[in-house]
Design a protein around this motif. Structure first.
Motif, mmCIF file in Angstrom:
data_model
loop_
_atom_site.group_PDB
_atom_site.id
_atom_site.type_symbol
_atom_site.label_atom_id
_atom_site.label_comp_id
_atom_site.label_asym_id
_atom_site.label_seq_id
_atom_site.Cartn_x
_atom_site.Cartn_y
_atom_site.Cartn_z
ATOM 1 N N PRO A 1 50.832 39.365 37.620
ATOM 2 C CA PRO A 1 51.956 39.061 38.524
ATOM 3 C C PRO A 1 52.817 40.276 38.847
ATOM 4 N N ALA A 2 53.054 41.123 37.852
ATOM 5 C CA ALA A 2 53.907 42.305 38.089
ATOM 6 C C ALA A 2 53.234 43.314 39.004
ATOM 7 N N LEU A 3 51.912 43.226 39.132
ATOM 8 C CA LEU A 3 51.178 44.182 39.959
ATOM 9 C C LEU A 3 50.833 43.616 41.334
ATOM 10 N N GLY A 4 51.186 42.370 41.559
ATOM 11 C CA GLY A 4 50.818 41.738 42.820
ATOM 12 C C GLY A 4 49.345 41.395 42.889
ATOM 13 N N ALA A 5 48.726 41.208 41.723
ATOM 14 C CA ALA A 5 47.297 40.892 41.676
ATOM 15 C C ALA A 5 47.103 39.394 41.515
ATOM 16 N N ASP A 6 46.026 38.869 42.068
ATOM 17 C CA ASP A 6 45.666 37.465 41.893
ATOM 18 C C ASP A 6 45.321 37.229 40.427
ATOM 19 N N VAL A 7 46.038 36.320 39.778
ATOM 20 C CA VAL A 7 45.877 36.114 38.335
ATOM 21 C C VAL A 7 44.467 35.641 37.996
ATOM 22 N N GLU A 8 43.954 34.668 38.749
ATOM 23 C CA GLU A 8 42.614 34.133 38.449
ATOM 24 C C GLU A 8 41.545 35.207 38.608
ATOM 25 N N LEU A 9 41.655 36.016 39.656
ATOM 26 C CA LEU A 9 40.666 37.078 39.864
ATOM 27 C C LEU A 9 40.766 38.146 38.771
ATOM 28 N N ALA A 10 41.988 38.453 38.335
ATOM 29 C CA ALA A 10 42.164 39.450 37.277
ATOM 30 C C ALA A 10 41.512 38.976 35.983
ATOM 31 N N VAL A 11 41.709 37.705 35.644
ATOM 32 C CA VAL A 11 41.097 37.155 34.426
ATOM 33 C C VAL A 11 39.583 37.118 34.568
ATOM 34 N N GLN A 12 39.094 36.671 35.733
ATOM 35 C CA GLN A 12 37.643 36.629 35.957
ATOM 36 C C GLN A 12 37.032 38.025 35.832
ATOM 37 N N ALA A 13 37.694 39.018 36.436
ATOM 38 C CA ALA A 13 37.174 40.389 36.374
ATOM 39 C C ALA A 13 37.170 40.904 34.945
ATOM 40 N N ALA A 14 38.234 40.624 34.197
ATOM 41 C CA ALA A 14 38.308 41.100 32.815
ATOM 42 C C ALA A 14 37.186 40.502 31.965
ATOM 43 N N LYS A 15 36.834 39.261 32.226
ATOM 44 C CA LYS A 15 35.805 38.592 31.422
ATOM 45 C C LYS A 15 34.402 39.126 31.680
ATOM 46 N N VAL A 16 34.169 39.704 32.868
ATOM 47 C CA VAL A 16 32.806 40.164 33.187
ATOM 48 C C VAL A 16 32.693 41.679 33.307
ATOM 49 N N ALA A 17 33.825 42.400 33.212
ATOM 50 C CA ALA A 17 33.817 43.842 33.499
ATOM 51 C C ALA A 17 32.907 44.623 32.557
ATOM 52 N N LYS A 18 32.758 44.152 31.328
ATOM 53 C CA LYS A 18 31.953 44.895 30.350
ATOM 54 C C LYS A 18 30.590 44.257 30.097
ATOM 55 N N ALA A 19 30.230 43.271 30.898
ATOM 56 C CA ALA A 19 28.946 42.593 30.699
ATOM 57 C C ALA A 19 27.766 43.546 30.837
ATOM 58 N N ASP A 20 27.904 44.563 31.709
ATOM 59 C CA ASP A 20 26.751 45.449 31.932
ATOM 60 C C ASP A 20 26.443 46.331 30.723
#
Length: 686
Positions: free
Chosen positions: A376-395
């Motif tokens: 929220p403080a960054l103006g980022a979509d909360v759901e997308l931020a959480v989704q990205a964090a959950k898959v960012a290290k999958a590779d």
């Protein structure tokens, strides 16, 4: 004055060691020559894969004679003391002088060392240099005791003056110095004699050896760029690879080849990484579509078929390597399409991040929670931020990253796009590791920034919680780099965050105050490159909001700008004078002069002018600080310079009247109070 030429000729020196070896050879030899009493005009070191070369111009022909006097023990000193002095000087008792001093007669040794020929000194220096050369790794060969990075074959060492060239008499482990060397291993292997550096470099060029690594780099880049341009393509810049390849060849011959069609759809980063790591090939890109369509290899010799056989062999090996890469790519795509990125990353629950901080899966959960808090403080979509964090290290569980770890994040971005995930998620997969260094690109897309910050803050607070902090030059977990990454993310995106709050949300067990101090130290290093001094940073770090890095930097930049003005620089002296007088008076009187200055007790025009100036400054500074207009606040503070100077010139603070004295001290207190509301000027040096 003669010129010196040294060449140490060996089997191939690893490319990564050549640059430091050049500098080490130059420093070790020149320092030792100067220490032995010789001087020189200039020196330069060069290298090829098979030789280190040092040239020294304007060397003195011999060292100057030295007369040294050393005071010894008294003549009636114990016999053992006198014997020790004799041993240290190399003289006998009858060679010592006896001199009268206040406390009695004393022995003196007068040691005269004649000048020595340069050749004699060079021989000693070069042998010591060769025997003690600081290679990262070295080896022995044959039956000798000498160690070198690879077997040392010959030593060229000559002194050249108007009368010609003289071989410096030297032998190291059976290798006798001469005036001869070899050319290219295959194209001109015969030995030849040289008489000077100019003769040496010209004959080497004729023998297919380019002595200067910078010249080899330039030739490779120029030829490769021209070949690519002629085909409507462009060479992908890689300075590190260019330096490495220049260290692999003595006679660079650039060859351009095409990548087989079946590999053209591989991601460009995969092709670049595979060719660089396995083959030391440069990538050639089609500017129209961004695809990597060709490669450049650099041979070490010319051939009758103009490199056709070399290219054919390289293509065969390259195809095998790229076949592996294609298999990894297709296999990874099959996995993510069947199980998704979270499915690919399931195995991270069994991968330990740190034995005190849990698995990679535990870490991902923490990063997702912090990304949710930050978004929220960054103006980022909360759901997308959480989704990205959950898959960012999958590779990290992908076959491609297993083969090429440097592609972590990059591959995650490709797999996310292949699944049709939102572009913000794909960008965050690739960008959340950034910035990795001081010149790395900083993410600016809000979701990427949220995950990148969460990733780095989790690392820092985690290691702070288990007391694994950097010490001295040791930083095994790259925590300084992580902190610099946070600083650059915050400042580049002009973020207004309380780091203390973020630390406490990330890991309450971490010492937030100590970690914030660590960030302040990193901030000083970062701002030093922007010519903002450490003391300027210190002057604003004591102010409220020092865990808001953007606020700190705005204050520091405004203060730095004011200090570069005449009024700002001179105000520092007035402030310090006022502060010193106050401190002395408060200590003497046992009270704090912090309020109560009254205009009615002012006796001079200068006092009354200072009262007015302080009221005016205070009226301007308080709203400016509230509005975070630090430039205006600093400017109003600098405006106090003239009335403060005038006050100290005309007014005696310690007046005879105690009432007037207290009033003037309270007036100085108001100067201190107003200045401290802007910055702690006591921290400013000078």
């Amino acid at each position: 004055m003669p010129d010196l030429l040294i060449e140490l000729f060996s089997e191939e020196i690893p490319a990564r060691m050549q640059g430091k070896a050049r500098e080490d050879l130059k420093k070790l030899v020149t320092d030792s020559l100067v220490e032995a009493g010789l001087t020189y005009a200039s020196a330069g070191a060069l290298s090829t894969p098979r030789r280190l070369c040092l040239t020294i111009d304007g060397l003195t022909a011999q060292s100057l004679p030295v007369r040294e006097e050393r005071k010894g023990p008294k003549t009636d000193a114990p016999e053992k003391a006198i014997e020790g002095f004799l041993r240290s000087t190399g003289l006998s008792l009858d060679q010592l002088e006896i001199r009268d001093e206040k406390k009695g007669q004393v022995y003196f040794a007068v040691v005269e060392k004649p000048g020595r020929a340069a050749a004699e000194i060079i021989a000693e220096v070069l042998e010591a240099t060769i025997r003690n050369f600081p290679w990262p790794k070295s080896m022995r060969w044959g039956t000798g005791s000498l160690r070198w990075v690879r077997p040392l074959h010959s030593i060229l060492c000559i002194l050249t003056d108007e009368g010609g060239a003289e071989i410096v008499p030297l032998e190291v482990d059976g290798i006798t110095a001469s005036n001869t060397t070899h050319g290219h291993r295959f194209m001109a292997p015969a030995r030849f004699a040289v008489s000077s550096f100019e003769d040496y470099s010209l004959k080497l060029k004729s023998a297919h050896v380019v002595l200067d690594s910078a010249e080899r780099e330039s030739a490779i880049w120029s030829d490769a760029s021209n070949m690519a341009f002629a085909r409507g393509l462009e060479l992908v810049e890689d300075k590190a690879l260019l330096a490495e390849v220049a260290g692999l060849v003595e006679w660079p011959v650039v060859l351009l080849g095409d990548i087989a069609p079946e590999f053209l759809e591989l991601p460009p980063e995969v092709l670049q990484t595979s060719m660089k790591e396995h083959q030391k090939f440069f990538s050639v890109r089609n500017p129209k579509n961004g695809r990597i369509e060709g490669f450049v290899t650099v041979a070490n010799r010319e051939t009758a078929d103009h490199g056709a056989t070399i290219l054919k062999g390289n293509l065969k090996v390259l195809s095998a390597r790229l076949s592996d890469a294609k298999f990894f790519w297709e296999n990874d795509l099959r996995i993510v399409k069947n199980a998704g990125l979270e499915g690919m990353g399931e195995g991270l629950a069994n991968v330990t991040f740190h034995n005190k901080l849990g698995s990679q899966a535990d870490r991902i959960a923490r990063i997702a929670a912090l990304s949710e808090a930050l978004a929220p403080a960054l103006g980022a979509d909360v759901e997308l931020a959480v989704q990205a964090a959950k898959v960012a290290k999958a590779d990290l569980r992908s076959a491609m990253v297993g083969e090429f770890p440097e592609l972590q994040g990059v591959m995650g971005g490709y797999y996310a796009r292949a699944l049709g995930l939102p572009s913000e998620v794909a960008q965050a997969c690739k960008g959340h590791y950034s910035p990795l260094g001081p010149s790395d690109e900083v993410p600016v897309e809000p979701v990427s920034v949220a995950v990148a910050l969460a990733d780095k803050i989790d690392t820092l607070t985690g290691f702070w919680a288990i007391d694994e902090k950097p010490t001295g030059s040791k930083d095994p977990f790259a925590l300084r780099r992580a902190a610099l990454g946070v600083i650059r993310l915050v400042l580049t995106n002009n973020l207004r965050l309380s780091l203390t709050e973020m630390f406490e949300k990330s890991n309450p067990q971490a010492d937030a105050t100590d970690l914030l101090n660590f960030f302040h130290d990193r901030l000083k290093v970062f701002l030093k490159d922007q010519n903002i001094r450490h003391d300027v940073i210190d002057a604003v770090l004591g102010m409220q909001g020092n865990d808001d890095l953007t606020l700190v930097v705005k204050r520091a930049q405004a203060l730095d700008a004011v200090l570069k003005t005449e009024d700002g620089a001179n105000l520092i002296q007035g402030y310090k004078r006022a502060s010193n007088i106050l401190s002395q008076a408060e200590e003497k009187d046992g009270v704090e002069y912090s309020f109560g200055a009254d205009l009615k007790f002012a006796e001079t025009e200068e006092e009354r002018a200072l009262f007015a100036a302080l009221d005016q400054a205070e009226a301007a500074i308080l709203p400016a600080l509230k509005a975070e207009d630090f430039a205006a606040a600093m400017s109003a503070m600098a405006g106090l310079r003239a009335p403060t100077d005038a006050f100290f010139t005309a007014v005696q603070v310690n007046a005879e009247s105690e009432i007037v004295r207290r009033n003037r001290l309270n007036l100085l207190s108001k100067i201190r109070q107003i200045c401290l509301s802007v910055a702690d000027l006591a921290q400013i040096e000078g």
